[in-house]
Write a protein that holds these residues in place. Structure first.
Motif, mmCIF file in Angstrom:
data_model
loop_
_atom_site.group_PDB
_atom_site.id
_atom_site.type_symbol
_atom_site.label_atom_id
_atom_site.label_comp_id
_atom_site.label_asym_id
_atom_site.label_seq_id
_atom_site.Cartn_x
_atom_site.Cartn_y
_atom_site.Cartn_z
ATOM 1 N N LEU A 178 31.943 37.531 38.250
ATOM 2 C CA LEU A 178 33.140 36.697 38.218
ATOM 3 C C LEU A 178 33.252 35.903 36.932
ATOM 4 C CD1 LEU A 178 33.394 35.297 41.861
ATOM 5 C CD2 LEU A 178 34.852 37.004 40.766
ATOM 6 N N SER A 183 36.281 40.615 34.597
ATOM 7 C CA SER A 183 36.878 40.124 35.836
ATOM 8 C C SER A 183 38.145 39.312 35.592
ATOM 9 C CB SER A 183 35.871 39.269 36.610
ATOM 10 O OG SER A 183 34.724 40.026 36.962
ATOM 11 N N TYR A 184 38.493 39.082 34.329
ATOM 12 C CA TYR A 184 39.691 38.299 34.028
ATOM 13 C C TYR A 184 40.934 39.038 34.506
ATOM 14 C CZ TYR A 184 36.926 35.252 30.968
ATOM 15 O OH TYR A 184 35.995 34.375 30.479
ATOM 16 N N ILE A 185 41.887 38.283 35.037
ATOM 17 C CA ILE A 185 43.153 38.845 35.507
ATOM 18 C C ILE A 185 44.252 38.420 34.538
ATOM 19 C CG2 ILE A 185 44.810 38.914 37.404
ATOM 20 C CD1 ILE A 185 42.520 38.248 39.286
ATOM 21 N N PRO A 190 38.846 34.061 36.559
ATOM 22 C CA PRO A 190 39.012 33.809 38.007
ATOM 23 C C PRO A 190 38.840 32.342 38.376
ATOM 24 C CG PRO A 190 37.682 35.765 37.644
ATOM 25 C CD PRO A 190 37.874 35.132 36.302
#
Length: 341
Positions: A178, A183-185, A190
């Motif tokens: 995370l 995992s970056y959106i 996050p």
């Protein structure tokens, strides 16, 4: 000719007096908007200063992500603290609860249950500590300052006992990932998304629900709130449970950010959260507060820390600046209160 006497009406039962709500005048709404705009102005001024002093590093995308990520942990704590202060209370134990929840969730035994075990442990420890605070304050009639100070000492001591002064490394891949860029959106970490979600939920609860209105009523006038039918003790219990839940969430975010649990986690979080809420417009005496203002206060403090770090300024100077901001915010609150009364 005498008229027959009119029958006497039975006396109506005496009703409890409801708390008188001061109508929100356009001037009060304008003053609230000016306060929020002032905080935005301060934040913009800091961004300009950072861009001038360190144009290459401060405005870099990675540095902006760092600022938002660092603000996420203390920001979640500040949302819970804002509710507590609005109700006329205080919570000095939030830093210790974050430390205790983080080390309890990072023990070898806990990590054997994987991602879910770590997350649930952090949340349960936070809520459990909030429950103890709430029971002592609401039903034990202990002053919030004393009750949460005792939790601060106990939480720190228990965290030290669990870790034996050692760092507990996270070995669960699901937690560590995370914090990785993969995992970056849409380029957003996050942790920042969780912070944004907590902020939105906190704003909705405070401004659009009965729970929020009761919290404000308890902080403004507890006796009037009681006469209006609000269970003041139960409301205070719920508020400290909410604060503990926010600490549990922050503890999990800190584990993701640091990749380890330490008994020194959350050091001075209580002071930072209180300071952010104060400069955001939350009255220490209760009865008024703003989630948006508190979040802006967090961003201002984190931005100041980032600018000082990039310019290699001493930590002592940073603390002096933070103290001056707090004093200025309190003086502004008193001036605003005097003009509205």
């Amino acid at each position: 000719m005498t008229q027959p006497a009119s029958p006497t009406r039975p006396a109506e039962p005496e009703r409890a007096a409801k708390p008188k709500e001061r109508p929100r005048t356009p001037l009060a709404a304008l003053r609230l908007d000016v306060r929020t705009l002032s905080l935005l102005g301060v934040l913009v001024a800091l961004i300009v200063i950072g861009g001038i002093t360190q144009p290459d590093s401060f405005l870099d995308g990675d540095n902006v992500q760092l600022i938002l990520t660092q603000a996420s942990v203390i920001g979640v704590v500040t949302v819970g603290m804002t509710f507590v202060i609005i109700s006329g209370g205080i919570d000095l134990s939030v830093g210790a609860i974050v430390a205790l929840a983080s080390v309890w969730a990072s023990t070898v035994a806990t990590q054997e249950y994987g991602f879910v075990g770590i997350l649930l442990t952090a949340l349960l420890v936070g809520v459990g500590c909030g429950l103890v605070n709430g029971v002592l304050i609401a039903y034990g009639n202990i002053v919030p300052f004393i009750a949460t100070l005792a939790m601060l000492a106990s939480g720190r001591g228990l965290a030290l006992q669990i870790t034996d002064g050692k760092t507990q490394m996270i070995t669960v891949d699901g937690v560590l990932k995370l914090g990785e860029r993969d995992s970056y959106i849409l380029g957003i970490p996050p942790l920042v998304l969780v912070f944004a979600a907590v902020t939105v939920v906190g704003w909705l609860v405070l401004n659009r629900t009965t729970f929020g209105r009761r919290s404000v009523a308890v902080g403004g006038n507890p006796e009037a709130a009681r006469l209006a039918g609000i269970d003041v003790r139960r409301q205070r219990l719920y508020l400290y449970l909410l604060s503990g839940l926010c600490c549990g969430i922050a503890a999990f975010l800190l584990l993701v950010l640091a990749g380890s649990g330490q008994n020194t986690n959350g050091n001075l979080y209580e002071l930072d959260a209180i300071a952010a809420a104060i400069i955001g417009g939350t009255l220490l005496t209760g009865g008024r507060g703003s989630i948006v203002g508190s979040v802006l206060g967090v961003l201002i403090f984190i931005t100041i820390q980032n600018i000082f770090a990039l310019n290699n300024l001493e930590t002592a100077t940073q603390q002096i600046a933070k103290g001056a901001i707090i004093v200025a915010a309190v003086l502004l609150q008193r001036r605003t209160a005097n003009t509205t009364s």
